[in-house]
Every structure is written in structure tokens, then in C-alpha cells.
Design a protein around this motif. Structure first.
Motif, mmCIF file in Angstrom:
data_model
loop_
_atom_site.group_PDB
_atom_site.id
_atom_site.type_symbol
_atom_site.label_atom_id
_atom_site.label_comp_id
_atom_site.label_asym_id
_atom_site.label_seq_id
_atom_site.Cartn_x
_atom_site.Cartn_y
_atom_site.Cartn_z
ATOM 1 N N ARG A 169 0.859 -1.186 0.000
ATOM 2 C CA ARG A 169 0.000 0.000 0.000
ATOM 3 C C ARG A 169 0.892 1.232 0.000
ATOM 4 N NH1 ARG A 169 -5.455 1.143 2.236
ATOM 5 N NH2 ARG A 169 -5.612 3.424 2.305
ATOM 6 N N PRO A 170 0.728 2.153 -0.957
ATOM 7 C CA PRO A 170 1.631 3.315 -1.022
ATOM 8 C C PRO A 170 1.737 4.088 0.284
ATOM 9 C CG PRO A 170 0.347 3.158 -3.035
ATOM 10 C CD PRO A 170 -0.207 2.120 -2.111
ATOM 11 N N ALA A 171 0.611 4.269 0.986
ATOM 12 C CA ALA A 171 0.654 5.021 2.239
ATOM 13 C C ALA A 171 1.503 4.308 3.284
ATOM 14 C CB ALA A 171 -0.765 5.239 2.774
ATOM 15 N N GLU A 172 1.446 2.973 3.300
ATOM 16 C CA GLU A 172 2.253 2.203 4.257
ATOM 17 C C GLU A 172 3.735 2.307 3.925
ATOM 18 O OE1 GLU A 172 2.951 -2.465 5.610
ATOM 19 O OE2 GLU A 172 1.102 -1.893 4.591
ATOM 20 N N LEU A 173 4.058 2.194 2.645
ATOM 21 C CA LEU A 173 5.456 2.318 2.237
ATOM 22 C C LEU A 173 6.016 3.686 2.622
ATOM 23 C CD1 LEU A 173 5.216 0.746 -1.327
ATOM 24 C CD2 LEU A 173 6.496 -0.217 0.586
ATOM 25 N N THR A 174 5.201 4.717 2.417
ATOM 26 C CA THR A 174 5.644 6.074 2.728
ATOM 27 C C THR A 174 5.759 6.285 4.232
ATOM 28 O OG1 THR A 174 4.569 6.882 0.710
ATOM 29 C CG2 THR A 174 5.139 8.506 2.378
ATOM 30 N N ARG A 175 4.741 5.839 4.965
ATOM 31 C CA ARG A 175 4.727 6.051 6.412
ATOM 32 C C ARG A 175 5.914 5.352 7.087
ATOM 33 N NH1 ARG A 175 0.175 4.206 7.092
ATOM 34 N NH2 ARG A 175 0.676 2.087 7.735
ATOM 35 N N GLU A 176 6.203 4.116 6.684
ATOM 36 C CA GLU A 176 7.272 3.341 7.306
ATOM 37 C C GLU A 176 8.617 3.552 6.621
ATOM 38 O OE1 GLU A 176 6.211 -0.747 7.605
ATOM 39 O OE2 GLU A 176 4.316 -0.357 8.649
ATOM 40 N N LEU A 201 1.589 -3.942 -12.525
ATOM 41 C CA LEU A 201 1.641 -3.715 -11.083
ATOM 42 C C LEU A 201 2.015 -2.271 -10.775
ATOM 43 C CD1 LEU A 201 3.385 -7.017 -9.897
ATOM 44 C CD2 LEU A 201 0.995 -6.370 -9.548
ATOM 45 N N HIS A 202 2.964 -1.730 -11.502
ATOM 46 C CA HIS A 202 3.362 -0.348 -11.247
ATOM 47 C C HIS A 202 2.282 0.636 -11.693
ATOM 48 C CE1 HIS A 202 7.112 0.846 -9.353
ATOM 49 N NE2 HIS A 202 7.522 -0.383 -9.599
ATOM 50 N N ARG A 203 1.565 0.310 -12.736
ATOM 51 C CA ARG A 203 0.478 1.193 -13.158
ATOM 52 C C ARG A 203 -0.584 1.290 -12.066
ATOM 53 N NH1 ARG A 203 -4.376 1.018 -16.197
ATOM 54 N NH2 ARG A 203 -4.281 -1.242 -16.467
ATOM 55 N N VAL A 204 -0.907 0.140 -11.446
ATOM 56 C CA VAL A 204 -1.897 0.142 -10.367
ATOM 57 C C VAL A 204 -1.358 0.881 -9.147
ATOM 58 C CG1 VAL A 204 -3.193 -1.324 -8.764
ATOM 59 C CG2 VAL A 204 -3.004 -1.968 -11.179
ATOM 60 N N LEU A 205 -0.100 0.653 -8.799
ATOM 61 C CA LEU A 205 0.478 1.321 -7.636
ATOM 62 C C LEU A 205 0.533 2.833 -7.832
ATOM 63 C CD1 LEU A 205 3.372 -1.158 -6.804
ATOM 64 C CD2 LEU A 205 1.422 -0.636 -5.325
ATOM 65 N N ARG A 206 0.875 3.278 -9.031
ATOM 66 C CA ARG A 206 0.920 4.724 -9.295
ATOM 67 C C ARG A 206 -0.475 5.350 -9.176
ATOM 68 N NH1 ARG A 206 5.621 6.571 -12.349
ATOM 69 N NH2 ARG A 206 6.990 4.819 -12.843
ATOM 70 N N GLY A 207 -1.463 4.672 -9.747
ATOM 71 C CA GLY A 207 -2.819 5.193 -9.655
ATOM 72 C C GLY A 207 -3.310 5.241 -8.217
ATOM 73 N N TRP A 208 -2.966 4.235 -7.448
ATOM 74 C CA TRP A 208 -3.356 4.184 -6.042
ATOM 75 C C TRP A 208 -2.694 5.323 -5.262
ATOM 76 C CZ3 TRP A 208 -2.633 -0.901 -2.735
ATOM 77 C CH2 TRP A 208 -3.406 -0.802 -1.573
ATOM 78 N N ALA A 209 -1.398 5.509 -5.499
ATOM 79 C CA ALA A 209 -0.678 6.584 -4.808
ATOM 80 C C ALA A 209 -1.259 7.950 -5.160
ATOM 81 C CB ALA A 209 0.809 6.525 -5.164
#
Length: 299
Positions: free
Chosen positions: A113-120, A139-147
Motif C-alpha cells: 500500500r503506497p501510504a504504508e510504504l511512505t509512512r514506514e 503492477l506499477h500502473r496500479v500502484l501509481r494510480g493508487w498513490a
């Protein structure tokens, strides 16, 4: 040995826990994996060096032998890396917005989860047997959109989630399409690990699989039961359990330490504690998690 801090997580259909013998009902048997051990050590050493201390997320079913072998090697070792299995099948898939949303809980289940990666302030490396690189791109397309949807900006994912592709040695040609050239991977750290062609083919095609395929239409409702005990599943369980036990063997750990040294592991501060532990030189000072380098600021 000290208590492990490495956490093993998985997303996708339920699978048998091969790190424990309870309920498996099989006799450990390396089977065909025994013929690939030198190449398997070299491939895993290359992955560890390419990941450079990041959490490891093994994608799909093909890299399972690497993951189960590594889980044995990390048993009782105080390692900073988390090891996860993301069992999703993305071969030739182009995800719709609804399918991308269905993928998010699976990504969150392995700490992406982008927020988890950023927070930790954590970093991760996606690991897969690669041909075109399409799985990494999706996978990166989905992660970018989520972020972006969480107001984090897309660069936070590109900087924190790298891609490590197991590439068949000898297949590259001058001017050939390179998997890392996918537009969705622009700005992402990508690394290729050249792998013995026979091992690559066995991982991608012929090796027994621990889990069933988990294609896109099945994502919203993962099966709640363990895979059926077919002949193939039992063979995969016996092999996986044997790889776990092999990774726990002191002599095998010495061989893996040597493979990691040959791959350049001594140059990485995050890998030196693993080398010392596998060589039997583990102590609290040696296994203390190295200080994580701060990520570069985006400009």
C-alpha cells in the motif's frame, strides 16, 4: 540463534505453509530441484544483490522455489528483509479500472500500500521470472494510480518499489526489446538477473506449482480453502518442504554464503549480516539491521 524479525506474508489463494511440517502429509523430496541447486543458489544470490536490502515480493507462482529455499535460509536469522508471495496471474493482462481496484487489497496484503510504504519509509523489490515485463508494468500502473488517489504523488512508488527480473541468460540480442523499457516502468529501478536457461525454463514452465493460478476474474473472491491434494500439489509440497529444510542446513548455508559473495554481496552493507550468519559467524552485533539509507529527495 536469535529470534527472526523477517516476516513472511502472502496474498492470493490460500496455500500450504511449507515452513512447518504440520498437516503437510508428505515426505520431503527435492525431486527435479536437486539438479538445479547450483543455478538456484546463483539466481537467489543475484536477486538479493539486485534488491539491495529491500523487502522481497515474489510475484506469481514461477519464483516459488526461490522463495521457499530463502525461507529456509532465513529461519532463525535476524534479517531486516520481509519476504512475501503475491500470487496473481497477469500474463498478457491489461487491467480495467475495476480490476485495478480489485488488485489493491492483494497488494496491501504484502505491504505494498503506497501510504504504508511512505509512512514506514520502506522499500520493496518485485521479483519474477520475466519475458516481456508486462506483469511489472501492470503492477506499477496500479500502484501509481493508487498513490495518486491517496494524494501521495506517483514518484513515491517509483522510488520505493523496484523490479528484479529473472532473465534467461543468452536470450538478449543487440537492438532487442528490453523488458525494462515498458513505459509504466519509467523512473523505476529495474535490475535483470541472468539465469541459467534450464533453470529459467523449469521455473517458468515445467516445475510443480504450490498454488493454483489466480487469474484476474478470480481476484474479487479468493478461494477460502487450501488447494486440493492432487499428485502435482503433493509433488510441489514435497519439493518445497525439502527446499525449506535444505536452507536450514548449516553446510548449505555455507554454500549460499559463498554464492552471495561471488555475486558481490560483500559490497552491500545490508547483505553482510546474512553472509556472516550463513557462514556460522552470527552474533547480535553482526545481525543488527543496518541503518537504512535515506531515499533521495525528488526534484
Amino acid at each position: 540463534m536469535t529470534s527472526p524479525v523477517c516476516r513472511h506474508r502472502s496474498s492470493g489463494p490460500r496455500v500450504w505453509d511449507v515452513t512447518r511440517p504440520d498437516g503437510l502429509g508428505v515426505t520431503p523430496d527435492l525431486g527435479e530441484a536437486g539438479a538445479y541447486l547450483p543455478a538456484l543458489r546463483a539466481a537467489l544470490a543475484g536477486v538479493l544483490v539486485a534488491a539491495a536490502g529491500r523487502d522481497l515480493v515474489f510475484v506469481g507462482r514461477s519464483p516459488d522455489p526461490l522463495r521457499t529455499y530463502l525461507s529456509g535460509l532465513l529461519g532463525g536469522v535476524d534479517a531486516p528483509q520481509r519476504v512475501s508471495a503475491l500470487n496473481v496471474s497477469l500474463l498478457n493482462a491489461t487491467l480495467t479500472p475495476a480490476q485495478a481496484l480489485a488488485l489493491r487489497p492483494l497488494l496491501a496484503g504484502v505491504g505494498l500500500r503506497p501510504a504504508e510504504l511512505t509512512r514506514e519509509d520502506r522499500r520493496a523489490a518485485l521479483v519474477d521470472v520475466v519475458a516481456s515485463g508486462g506483469t511489472f508494468a501492470q503492477l506499477h500502473r496500479v500502484l501509481r494510480g493508487w498513490a495518486a488517489g491517496e494524494g501521495l504523488g506517483t514518484t513515491c512508488v517509483a522510488r520505493r518499489v523496484s523490479a528484479v527480473g529473472l532473465l534467461r541468460a543468452g536470450c538478449a540480442r543487440p537492438g532487442a526489446w528490453r523488458w525494462s523499457a515498458q513505459p509504466e516502468l519509467r523512473g523505476v529501478q529495474t535490475r535483470s538477473v541472468l539465469t541459467d536457461p534450464a533453470l529459467w525454463h523449469w521455473l517458468a514452465e515445467d516445475g510443480p506449482k504450490l498454488a493454483p493460478r489466480f487469474p484476474v476474474p478470480a481476484w474479487p473472491s479468493p478461494p477460502l480453502t487450501l488447494p486440493g491434494r492432487t499428485d502435482e500439489t503433493l509433488g510441489a509440497l514435497a519439493q518445497a518442504r525439502a527446499l525449506v529444510l535444505l536452507g536450514q542446513d548449516p553446510a548449505e548455508r555455507q554454500r549460499m554464503a559463498a554464492a552471495l559473495i561471488r555475486a558481490g554481496g560483500l559490497a552491500d552493507a545490508s547483505l553482510r549480516p546474512l553472509i556472516r550468519a550463513w557462514k556460522g559467524q552470527q552474533n547480535p552485533a553482526a545481525t543488527r539491521a543496518p541503518r537504512r539509507a535515506r531515499l533521495p529527495r525528488s526534484r
